[in-house]
Design an enzyme around this catalytic site. Structure first.
Site, PDB file in Angstrom:
ATOM      1  N   TYR A  66       0.542  -1.247   0.078  1.00 21.97           N
ATOM      2  CA  TYR A  66      -0.055   0.028  -0.048  1.00 21.97           C
ATOM      3  C   TYR A  66       1.091   1.319   0.016  1.00 21.97           C
ATOM      4  O   TYR A  66       1.834   1.369  -0.763  1.00 21.97           O
ATOM      5  CB  TYR A  66      -1.069  -0.237   1.263  1.00 21.97           C
ATOM      6  CG  TYR A  66      -2.270  -1.020   1.179  1.00 21.97           C
ATOM      7  CD1 TYR A  66      -3.123  -0.739   0.206  1.00 21.97           C
ATOM      8  CD2 TYR A  66      -2.123  -1.941   1.640  1.00 21.97           C
ATOM      9  CE1 TYR A  66      -4.177  -1.820  -0.052  1.00 21.97           C
ATOM     10  CE2 TYR A  66      -3.234  -3.093   1.540  1.00 21.97           C
ATOM     11  CZ  TYR A  66      -4.386  -2.695   0.892  1.00 21.97           C
ATOM     12  OH  TYR A  66      -5.346  -3.721   0.347  1.00 21.97           O
ATOM     13  N   SER A  67       0.699   2.222   1.009  1.00 17.27           N
ATOM     14  CA  SER A  67       1.128   3.424   0.795  1.00 17.27           C
ATOM     15  C   SER A  67       2.853   3.563   1.240  1.00 17.27           C
ATOM     16  O   SER A  67       3.198   4.489   1.134  1.00 17.27           O
ATOM     17  CB  SER A  67       0.564   4.415   1.613  1.00 17.27           C
ATOM     18  OG  SER A  67      -0.902   4.790   1.059  1.00 17.27           O
ATOM     19  N   ALA A  68       3.140   2.324   1.629  1.00 15.76           N
ATOM     20  CA  ALA A  68       4.699   2.324   1.948  1.00 15.76           C
ATOM     21  C   ALA A  68       5.389   2.535   0.561  1.00 15.76           C
ATOM     22  O   ALA A  68       6.426   2.626   0.405  1.00 15.76           O
ATOM     23  CB  ALA A  68       5.116   1.225   2.403  1.00 15.76           C
ATOM     24  N   LYS A  70       4.958   4.773  -1.231  1.00 16.86           N
ATOM     25  CA  LYS A  70       5.095   6.408  -1.458  1.00 16.86           C
ATOM     26  C   LYS A  70       6.490   6.750  -1.090  1.00 16.86           C
ATOM     27  O   LYS A  70       7.078   7.453  -1.600  1.00 16.86           O
ATOM     28  CB  LYS A  70       4.257   7.410  -0.872  1.00 16.86           C
ATOM     29  CG  LYS A  70       2.797   7.261  -1.030  1.00 16.86           C
ATOM     30  CD  LYS A  70       1.984   8.114  -0.368  1.00 16.86           C
ATOM     31  CE  LYS A  70       0.568   8.371  -0.831  1.00 16.86           C
ATOM     32  NZ  LYS A  70      -0.348   7.057  -0.515  1.00 16.86           N
TER      33      LYS A  70
END
Length: 388
Positions: A66-68, A70
């Site tokens: 997921y947003s890791a 980013k």
């Protein structure tokens, strides 16, 4: 529970806590890797990659984080800036002229990374298939009027970060984030991580399993800590940014177990890799790994300088951002006061701490939301205790 891998002398407690996450915190399949001064000191994995088929988690099992993601995309952006291929203080419109519409001509690239551009939500969601195809979402964001005056506040661009940052990188270089990652980081640095999964790697991917969600609408406000009440109020409002920011596609819910989603490039949300790969990437940002360093000390100092902090306009919680990386707060301490990184929905986390030389990554297929999640925090505490 069999825990595979190794820990260096002095880091045995990391293995104990990792095992306890399965026994006490519900972990199904997971991995954790810790580097210190460019060398791995813990590399552990265990559990099931697919509980339906009872497929065990292997050394090379891949996990969607997921947003890791980013943090990985951010590292790509700073590598390009270091080489002079991307000017973070230039207007986005220099690279992407259509973006200047609706009063956005002066927004700098940096504000896309630091969540200050005011483009967390869309007035009209884009069909999911079109969003995965890239172009229609890019067009929608170029036409979108900002949700707040850019530069006056920050708010988590949870989904739109993918196309905003990704399109600027593609316009500046002629290559996608996923391709640059593969050619400039994953290959040369031995980082097992993908944005846009090749079909040949699909068999390695773990299946996400979701813990029961807490129904926030039924929780009395007086039972919620005071600092969380603004977020709770916002979550109960369908028009609030905290909801709209994750409804930029139609349907809003994206099946992150779908091979079509894995194959697309969503540089905010669908990075897939090993804990070893993610930790190795962060290790190479703060020092040499096998004699090679990814970011220079000067680039790193600029990349991790705070750009925005305080109450997030989307999440309604206090947070801090550098240019793309999240910075530690009282509630999200990472490794130490000068550490930087990014968490992902439901538990995954990658970060580095230049003060201690630690690079850390934890990945999990058991997604916990709306409830206390102590898994990564307990592992970090074990690492810090090992450091004394």
């Amino acid at each position: 529970m069999v825990i595979d891998g190794f820990v260096a002398s002095g880091f045995e407690a990391v293995r104990e806590v990792f095992a306890a996450n399965f026994a006490e915190q519900g972990d199904i399949g997971a991995a954790v890797t810790v580097y210190r001064d460019g060398q791995p000191v813990a590399d552990l994995w265990g559990g099931l990659a697919d509980p339906e088929g009872e497929r065990p988690w292997e050394r090379d099992t891949l996990q969607l984080v997921y947003s890791a993601t980013k943090g990985v995309t951010t590292t790509v952006a700073h590598l390009l800036a270091q080489r002079g291929e991307l000017d973070l203080d230039a207007p986005v419109a220099r690279y992407w002229p259509e973006f200047a519409a609706a009063g956005k001509a002066d927004i700098p690239v940096r504000w896309l990374l630091s969540h200050q551009a005011g483009l967390a939500a869309l007035d009209k969601p884009v069909p999911l298939a079109d969003a995965l195809a890239w172009g229609p979402m890019v067009d929608a964001l170029a036409a979108q009027t900002p949700n707040w005056p850019p530069g006056t506040a920050h708010g988590y661009h949870g989904r739109t970060f993918a196309w905003l940052v990704g399109e600027v990188i593609q316009r500046a270089t002629g290559r996608t984030v996923g391709r640059i990652l593969a050619e400039e980081i994953a290959g040369p640095f031995g980082v097992d991580f993908f944005i846009g999964l090749p079909a040949a790697e699909r068999h390695r991917v773990s299946r996400l399993v979701f813990a029961p969600k807490v129904d926030v609408s039924s929780v009395p406000a007086e039972l919620v800590p005071e600092h969380l009440r603004p977020m709770l109020t916002a979550m109960r409002d369908p028009e609030a940014l905290v909801n709209r920011a994750f409804q930029v596609t139609d349907p809003a819910d994206i099946d992150f177990n779908d091979p079509a989603v894995h194959a697309a490039e969503l540089p905010s949300s669908n990075g897939i890799g090993t804990a070893r790969g993610l930790a190795r990437l962060y290790a190479a940002t703060i020092g040499e790994v096998d004699g090679v360093r990814l970011l220079t000390p000067e680039t790193l100092a600029a990349a991790t300088r705070e750009q925005a902090g305080g109450i997030d306009r989307v999440m309604m919680l206090p947070d801090r951002y550098a240019t793309g990386y999240m910075l530690p707060t009282e509630d999200f301490a990472l490794g130490g006061p000068n550490s930087f990184g990014h968490p992902g929905r439901g538990g995954s986390l990658g970060f580095a701490d230049p003060d201690t030389g630690i690079a850390f990554a934890y990945v999990t297929n058991y997604i916990i939301e709306g409830a206390p999640d102590l898994r990564a925090r307990s592992l970090i505490d074990a690492v810090n205790n090992a450091l004394g």
